[in-house]
Design a protein around this motif. Structure first.
Motif, PDB file in Angstrom:
ATOM      1  N   SER A 124       0.828  -1.213   0.000  1.00 18.21           N
ATOM      2  CA  SER A 124       0.000   0.000   0.000  1.00 18.21           C
ATOM      3  C   SER A 124       0.864   1.265   0.000  1.00 18.21           C
ATOM      4  O   SER A 124       0.369   2.349  -0.248  1.00 18.21           O
ATOM      5  N   SER A 126       3.459   4.074  -1.223  1.00 22.07           N
ATOM      6  CA  SER A 126       3.608   4.632  -2.561  1.00 22.07           C
ATOM      7  C   SER A 126       5.074   4.605  -2.990  1.00 22.07           C
ATOM      8  O   SER A 126       5.969   4.295  -2.208  1.00 22.07           O
ATOM      9  N   PRO A 341       0.975   5.534   4.144  1.00 22.01           N
ATOM     10  CA  PRO A 341       1.162   5.695   2.707  1.00 22.01           C
ATOM     11  C   PRO A 341       0.881   7.139   2.309  1.00 22.01           C
ATOM     12  O   PRO A 341      -0.071   7.744   2.814  1.00 22.01           O
ATOM     13  N   ASP A 342       1.701   7.699   1.423  1.00 16.76           N
ATOM     14  CA  ASP A 342       1.453   9.067   0.953  1.00 16.76           C
ATOM     15  C   ASP A 342       0.187   9.115   0.120  1.00 16.76           C
ATOM     16  O   ASP A 342      -0.527  10.113   0.105  1.00 16.76           O
ATOM     17  N   ILE A 343      -0.024   8.058  -0.624  1.00 15.95           N
ATOM     18  CA  ILE A 343      -1.174   8.031  -1.514  1.00 15.95           C
ATOM     19  C   ILE A 343      -2.265   7.215  -0.841  1.00 15.95           C
ATOM     20  O   ILE A 343      -2.130   6.009  -0.661  1.00 15.95           O
ATOM     21  N   LYS A 402       4.432  10.032 -13.844  1.00 16.77           N
ATOM     22  CA  LYS A 402       4.131   9.391 -12.566  1.00 16.77           C
ATOM     23  C   LYS A 402       3.020  10.133 -11.838  1.00 16.77           C
ATOM     24  O   LYS A 402       2.230   9.537 -11.115  1.00 16.77           O
ATOM     25  N   ARG A 406      -0.804   8.960 -10.616  1.00 16.85           N
ATOM     26  CA  ARG A 406      -0.901   9.148  -9.162  1.00 16.85           C
ATOM     27  C   ARG A 406       0.019   8.233  -8.370  1.00 16.85           C
ATOM     28  O   ARG A 406      -0.384   7.581  -7.413  1.00 16.85           O
ATOM     29  N   PHE A 407       1.278   8.148  -8.798  1.00 22.59           N
ATOM     30  CA  PHE A 407       2.279   7.529  -7.946  1.00 22.59           C
ATOM     31  C   PHE A 407       2.677   8.528  -6.866  1.00 22.59           C
ATOM     32  O   PHE A 407       3.119   8.171  -5.800  1.00 22.59           O
ATOM     33  N   TYR A 408       2.518   9.777  -7.198  1.00 20.87           N
ATOM     34  CA  TYR A 408       2.728  10.862  -6.242  1.00 20.87           C
ATOM     35  C   TYR A 408       1.567  11.836  -6.415  1.00 20.87           C
ATOM     36  O   TYR A 408       0.908  11.832  -7.448  1.00 20.87           O
ATOM     37  N   LEU A 427      -8.528   3.864  -5.505  1.00 18.69           N
ATOM     38  CA  LEU A 427      -7.221   3.403  -5.969  1.00 18.69           C
ATOM     39  C   LEU A 427      -7.362   2.250  -6.953  1.00 18.69           C
ATOM     40  O   LEU A 427      -6.613   2.126  -7.911  1.00 18.69           O
ATOM     41  N   ARG A 431      -5.780   2.309 -10.724  1.00 26.79           N
ATOM     42  CA  ARG A 431      -4.774   1.386 -11.253  1.00 26.79           C
ATOM     43  C   ARG A 431      -5.283   0.629 -12.480  1.00 26.79           C
ATOM     44  O   ARG A 431      -4.509   0.173 -13.303  1.00 26.79           O
TER      45      ARG A 431
ATOM     46  N   LYS B 225       3.272  -1.384  -9.448  1.00 29.41           N
ATOM     47  CA  LYS B 225       2.430  -0.187  -9.350  1.00 29.41           C
ATOM     48  C   LYS B 225       1.853   0.166 -10.724  1.00 29.41           C
ATOM     49  O   LYS B 225       0.691   0.543 -10.837  1.00 29.41           O
TER      50      LYS B 225
END
Ligand SMILES: Nc1ncnc2c1ncn2[C@@H]1O[C@H](COP(=O)(O)OP(=O)(O)OP(=O)(O)O)[C@@H](O)[C@H]1O
Ligand SMILES: Nc1ncnc2c1ncn2[C@@H]1O[C@H](COP(=O)(O)OP(=O)(O)OP(=O)(O)O)[C@@H](O)[C@H]1O
Ligand SMILES: [Mg+2]
Ligand SMILES: [Mg+2]
Lengths: 598, 619
Positions: A124, A126, A341-343, A402, A406-408, A427, A431, B225
């Protein structure tokens, strides 16, 4: 809160020791975790305590038999002692058995839970987390850290509890039997305690050194094996063998240091045990031959029980290392589980719609506290459009991609897909709708089929083959002797660099994303194959938005529009012809590209 | 896929002449002095240890029961002396046993590492890194565990024998009763160890599989990811976590079966001693002191007996492990110096021409010799000394393979490769490898400083040379901007570089080696066009008067080379300058996707956009 990395995969450092406060924190957390197992934990404890008592009962019954039976000549008392001994032995057997299973169930169950929860958590987290932490450190959380807990669970904890109990109970019983003799035993106690403290300190230091050196040796070994091709290519075998010999030697020295520590401690304990025996005989003998109120049975009992005092002591000091590293491991694991997790998914997040309109609005971004990597980027990509991002190294192309996946999250501005802000989307749908194919054709251990199925676990063989056909490479893999079941081998070394990227691209063909991002995903392909694959990707689904990042301008030229990124800003945007005509960055880039050809 | 046998508890070849036993025996022979000393020390320890209970018995009988103070003093003092001997020698015994075992472990690990370094590429292709790691780690551990036990076992054995004699001399019937159950301890311990071991190995195996899942999901996190494959990875991990759990529970069940029994059996002896011995004492045929001594002896025996049982099983495992180690040691390196291998010619005949001509003649090669179509078949190519050639061809056509054959990473099946007229198989391998410098397509850098990585070919190279190589590779500028410049640690424990930066370090590494033949395998694929421009100028200098093979897909890089060879279907199908091939070869244009561009950049005609769609469909 992550208790920062401590070196590579097998490394250790000071953080492998806990101070009192951390220890309390770890114990509290562990207790909370064990709450679901409350019953079993209590049952295990009861069993361990019972078992410890049965062990102690043996010498006691021998004493009883001697003092109450043999010496006064009472056969009944002797038989009673024998009968009781048999009963105790049987109880001990049953309890021991139950106790091993009970501890295993709790311990192994706990570890399984821990492994799952830590891995879930890792999944989970990021990309930001993976940027910061070295991969070896992350892996070691799930391997060496959990292993040191496993060691504790499998034998250590049981031994620790029963050893501690044995010491306390033995001491109490010995005191009750004869306080005079007990005082005699206490004479050696200061020596034993001092020696044990010193041993514990020295050996815990030596143990850390050994673990560290083992880690270094293994790292060296690992690099020597996985880098063997480079070593041979440069004819460096001898140098590497010499380097390894030094590492190996240093490890040997560390082992010997730790053996030396044990080699002086063992005699102290052994001497203390036998010395006490001698002292008990001496004192007991004096008292028994006089009128000191000590019996022969008492002396016999002491002689037999003393081993229950000294052996556990020795075990305890050796177990201390296990306990300490397990505690440190738990602290690190709990620390990892505490990193948020940041995201994250917002409460009430919505599904991302099947609409490939991407709007980047005034986006700025920096990695952590680093410098701005993107500033004020705005860009609208229409559904079904194919856009190329070009620009020099470090301009921020991959970063922009990225952010779109939404990796960041952007520091400023927003990104919407199909009108939904990415931060408001679930999420799962994110994905599924937005897929990124990275440059490295990373292959997992397993067959080609399994590798492609990473993208969609439930896909049938036929669907995977369809995906390969779609990008025009089915024949290439199917014609191998083992066809699509060919094993990829370590990191895909069975295949050529381009073939690995093709497998990676087939993954993208297996899923049906709304937005497809190819970040230099075709860099190892020959341009001919690259054109075919890219074309197929577009054809696969109409209305799919494609974002390609490429250093080859031929790739960029095939896009509907080209966005030039320099220094974190969107410098130019337009079709190939427009940009060439404008005479800006792109025109210059193109000129140097084209100029190189003549 | 592995070339190595799976780890099993049982050696596959039994008997004293199996490779495992031979390795074990050779080790003992090499270290016989240390081991013999360990045994001698162990025996002294035995003497001290065994005498204690007897002395205690004497103290009770002659001193306390006999109400004789002088006897009490005497025997107590003797107990003390015996304790001193036992204590001193227990430490020494441990020290010596471990010294020999660790020494053996270190020596074999060193041999193994040296051997692995010399094994050919094809062997490493077949054998996973993890497999070799476990040979040099887990297996050696098993081996070491047993070597430690050799002196200890011998003294334990003597302990058991000595105690048996002492007990028999005190009271035959009581001794037989007391000892009756003990052989079972031994048998049980052996069986316990044998039963437990498969599960211990199982736990190890499952843990390794779990670790692989974790490692892959970390190393491949961008794939996970990118495709939202978290759930797939989770279910893989859950399976492994369950497997570890199952194996651990199986091991616990074995423990739960055997450990209590091992604990119970000696108690049988103790009960019998108390019952029978107690009545004998009542009847006055045995003294209380003897009874206590009996008890103490039985307690003393339990440890050594258990150990003896386990040692039998440990020996089996050690032999099995030694056999697996031997398996690696016995693998013959296939690429080695031939009898009478010669040095590279240092002068060309006829004189006047440079050095470094590379010639392929009718080369055939496949990775699985004999099975499947060969990768290269009938390859002919001559690269005159001091010139450069670009190898161009579709993905997977064998460009990298061609590059790998020159420094003999693999040997050709048919045909020959010569450097300056000498077949590479006739050259001394170290010299050949030094003469050929290669930049691999997957960059592998070592966990070391940047400087050490660049100076890999020549660790003694002066700094100026390192810097020059870095400049030529276009790496100097970014290196000096790193926190510690050239001394920056890279790799797992250090700074992480971008793909393009890593490639440039690898180029610098090859440049520093100053090879006669330089091979660049797609060495600039991650470098952006602006940077590539700079590197290209620098490379131009490196390539001047040096035989160079460039594998590339980008026109800009291809243009670096004097000539181009088009590789397809395992041979060179066309050769000429870039412009010539663009002009005359459809295949070449297809590979470079040049057919779709009507503009002048590639200097070739084409049908524009329509052609590209068609071509896509056609292929
Ligand atoms: N994970 C990260 N942590 C910190 N800084 C990063 C990270 N990834 C990239 N950067 C920095 O952000 C900047 C932009 O990087 P980015 O990868 O987006 O460039 P790029 O345009 O894709 O370059 P390239 O063509 O080399 O792939 C660079 O200065 C880079 O060093
Ligand atoms: N170690 C190996 N074992 C078995 N087959 C291999 C091995 N390495 C490569 N191959 C196969 O040999 C063929 C040629 O591979 P090679 O790496 O030489 O291709 P390439 O021309 O360099 O391709 P790319 O442009 O993708 O790098 C491929 O089909 C590949 O699958
Ligand atoms: Mg990038
Ligand atoms: Mg290749």
């Amino acid at each position: 809160m992550m208790r920062g990395g401590g070196g590579g995969g097998h490394a250790v450092s000071e953080e492998d020791k806990l101070d009192a406060e951390q220890a309390k924190w770890v114990i509290r957390r562990a207790a909370a975790w064990l709450r679901p197992y409350r019953r079993q934990v209590v049952a295990s404890m009861v069993l361990i305590v019972t078992w410890t008592f049965t062990i102690l009962a043996g010498p006691y019954l021998v004493r009883y038999g001697i003092d109450q039976g043999i010496v006064p000549g009472d056969a009944g008392a002797l038989n009673l002692a024998v009968g009781a001994y048999v009963a105790v032995a049987v109880i001990s057997y049953v309890v021991y058995r139950a106790q091993v299973m009970a501890v295993a169930r709790v311990g192994e169950g706990f570890l399984r839970d821990l492994r799952r929860r830590v891995f879930d958590h890792l999944q989970s987290l990021s990309l930001g987390f993976y940027d910061k932490e070295r991969s070896g450190v992350i892996v070691s959380r799930m391997t060496s850290d959990v292993d040191s807990l496993q060691e504790l669970v499998q034998m250590g904890l049981l031994m620790f509890v029963s050893a501690a109990l044995l010491i306390v109970i033995s001491a109490a019983v010995l005191f009750a039997v004869s306080w005079q003799l007990f005082l005699v035993c206490l004479v050696v106690l200061p020596f034993v305690v001092l020696a044990s403290i010193k041993f514990q300190r020295d050996s815990s230091r030596a143990y850390l050194t050994v673990r560290d050196r083992i880690g270094q040796t293994l790292t060296n070994l690992q690099e020597g094996i996985s880098g063997v091709r480079v070593i041979q290519a440069f004819g460096r075998e001898d140098v590497e063998v010499g380097r390894f010999a030094r590492r190996n030697r240093v490890l040997y020295d560390a082992h010997m240091d730790s053996v030396k520590i044990a080699a002086w401690y063992l005699p102290v304990i052994e001497m203390a045990g036998i010395g006490t025996t001698a002292a008990v005989i001496l004192a007991g003998g004096i008292m028994a031959t006089g009128d000191g109120g000590v019996t022969v049975g008492d002396v016999a009992f002491f002689v037999l029980t003393l081993s229950n005092l000294f052996e556990p002591l020795q075990q305890l000091s050796q177990l201390f290392n296990t306990l300490q590293s397990a505690g440190a491991a738990l602290a690190k694991l709990f620390g990892l589980l505490d990193t948020r997790p940041d995201i994250r998914e917002k409460p009430g997040a919505v599904e991302l719609p099947d609409d490939g309109r991407v709007v980047v609005d005034g986006v700025s971004f920096a990695y952590g506290d680093g410098p701005r990597v993107l500033s004020g980027v705005s860009l609208t990509i229409e559904p079904g459009e194919k856009i190329a991002l070009v620009g020099p190294t470090g301009a921020g192309k991959s970063t922009l991609a990225k952010l779109i996946a939404r990796f960041y999250d952007p520091v400023e501005g927003s990104i919407t897909v199909g009108g939904v802000d990415l931060r408001d989307a679930t999420l799962r749908s994110l994905r599924r709708r937005i897929v990124v194919v990275p440059q490295e054709g990373y292959l997992f251990a397993g067959s080609i089929l399994e590798n492609i199925r990473i993208a969609r676990a439930e896909a049938t063989d036929a669907e995977v083959e369809q995906a390969l056909r779609a990008i025009g490479v089915h024949e290439r893999f199917a014609s191998l002797p083992e066809g699509l079941h060919t094993e990829s081998r370590e990191r895909g070394s069975r295949f050529s660099a381009g073939e690995r990227q093709l497998v990676s691209l087939a993954r993208a063909a297996l899923v049906d994303p709304t937005v497809l991002i190819l970040d230099e995903a075709t860099s190892s392909l020959d341009p001919g194959t690259e054109a075919v694959v890219e074309h197929a990707m577009e054809r696969l689904s109409r209305g799919r938005t494609v974002i390609v990042i490429a250093h080859r301008l031929t790739t960029a030229e095939r896009a509907d529009r080209i966005a030039v990124v320099t220094g974190g800003r969107l410098a130019e945007l337009g079709t190939h012809d427009e940009l060439v005509a404008r005479g800006g960055h792109y025109a210059a880039l193109h000129a140097s590209w084209a100029g190189s050809l003549t | 896929m592995t070339a190595l046998a799976p780890p099993t508890a049982e050696p596959r070849q039994t008997g004293w002449n199996s490779p495992g036993w031979r390795l074990l025996r050779a080790t003992c022979r090499a270290q016989w002095k240390g081991i013999a000393l360990g045994v001698a020390v162990g025996l002294t320890w035995t003497a001290g240890k065994v005498s204690v209970p007897w002395l205690v018995g004497q103290a009770i009988d002659l001193g306390i029961e006999g109400q004789d103070r002088a006897e009490v003093y005497r025997w107590a003092a003797l107990v003390f002396v015996a304790g001193l001997v036992a204590a001193t020698f227990t430490g020494l015994r441990r020290y010596l046993a471990f010294r020999e075992a660790r020494l053996a472990e270190m020596n074999i690990r060193q041999r193994l590492f040296a051997h692995i370094q010399r094994l050919h590429f094809a062997y490493h292709d077949r054998t996973a890194t993890g497999e070799l790691m476990s040979r040099a780690n887990t297996d050696l551990q098993q081996f070491q565990n047993f070597v430690v036990m050799i002196p200890i076992t011998i003294s334990n054995f003597v302990t058991v024998a000595a105690v048996t004699i002492v007990l028999l001399s005190i009271h035959v019937t009581l001794a037989l009763l007391a000892l009756a159950s003990l052989p079972f301890v031994n048998v049980l311990a052996k069986r316990f160890s044998q039963r437990l071991h498969p599960h211990v190995m199982g736990i190890q195996r499952e843990s390794a599989e779990l670790a692989t899942v974790v490692e892959e999901s970390v190393a491949g996190v961008r794939v996970v990811k990118g495709f939202g494959a978290e759930e797939v990875q989770k279910s893989r991990l859950y399976k492994e976590a369950d497997d570890v759990y199952d194996e651990s529970m199986k091991a616990s069940r074995v423990r739960a079966t055997y450990l209590p029994a091992l604990e119970l059996l000696p108690n049988v002896g103790l009960v019998l001693v108390l019952a029978y011995g107690g009545h004998q004492a009542l009847a006055g045929t045995i003294t209380v002191g003897h009874l206590v001594a009996f008890n103490a002896y039985l307690v003393l025996l339990i440890g050594p007996l258990r150990m003896l049982g386990m040692v039998v099983a440990m020996a089996q495992r050690a032999v099995a492990a030694a056999e697996r180690v031997h398996e690696v040691l016995a693998a013959e390196p296939e690429v080695t110096d031939r009898e009478g291998a010669r040095a590279l010619p240092s002068r060309r005949t006829p004189p006047g021409r440079g050095l470094g001509e590379v010639r392929f003649e009718g080369v055939r090669f496949g990775y699985q010799a004999g099975s499947g179509a060969p990768v290269l078949d009938g390859l002919d190519l001559t690269i005159p000394a001091g010139t450069s050639i670009a190898l161009v061809g579709p993905t997977g056509c064998g460009k990298t393979t061609v590059a790998r054959l020159i420094p003999r990473f693999y040997d050709v099946e048919a045909g020959s490769i010569t450097i300056d007229g000498v077949d590479v198989r006739d050259l001394r391998l170290d010299e050949l490898r030094r003469a050929v410098g290669i930049v691999f397509e997957d960059t592998f850098l070592f966990s070391d400083t940047i400087r050490a990585n660049i100076a890999f070919a020549d660790p003694q190279a002066p700094f100026e040379q390192v810097e020059r190589a870095a400049r030529l590779a276009g790496a100097h500028d970014f290196i000096v901007e790193l926190p510690q410049g050239y001394d920056t640690e890279i790799g797992e424990r250090g700074f992480s570089l971008s793909g393009g930066q890593r490639q440039r370090i690898a180029i610098a590494r090859a440049v520093l080696a100053d090879p006669r033949v330089l091979i660049l395998d797609d060495a600039t694929s991650s470098v952006d066009p602006t940077k590539e421009h700079e590197i290209r100028d620098a490379l131009g200098e490196v390539m001047r008067d040096r035989t160079t093979i460039v594998i590339a897909h980008r026109p800009a890089t291809i243009a670096l080379a004097d000539r181009v060879a088009l590789l397809d279907e395992g041979r060179v199908v066309d050769e000429g300058t870039h412009a010539e091939l663009l002009d005359r070869s459809d295949r070449y244009r297809a590979v470079l996707a040049a057919a779709d561009r009507g503009d002048s950049a590639l200097g070739a005609g084409g049908d524009g956009a329509a052609a590209r769609t068609d071509q896509g469909a056609r292929r």
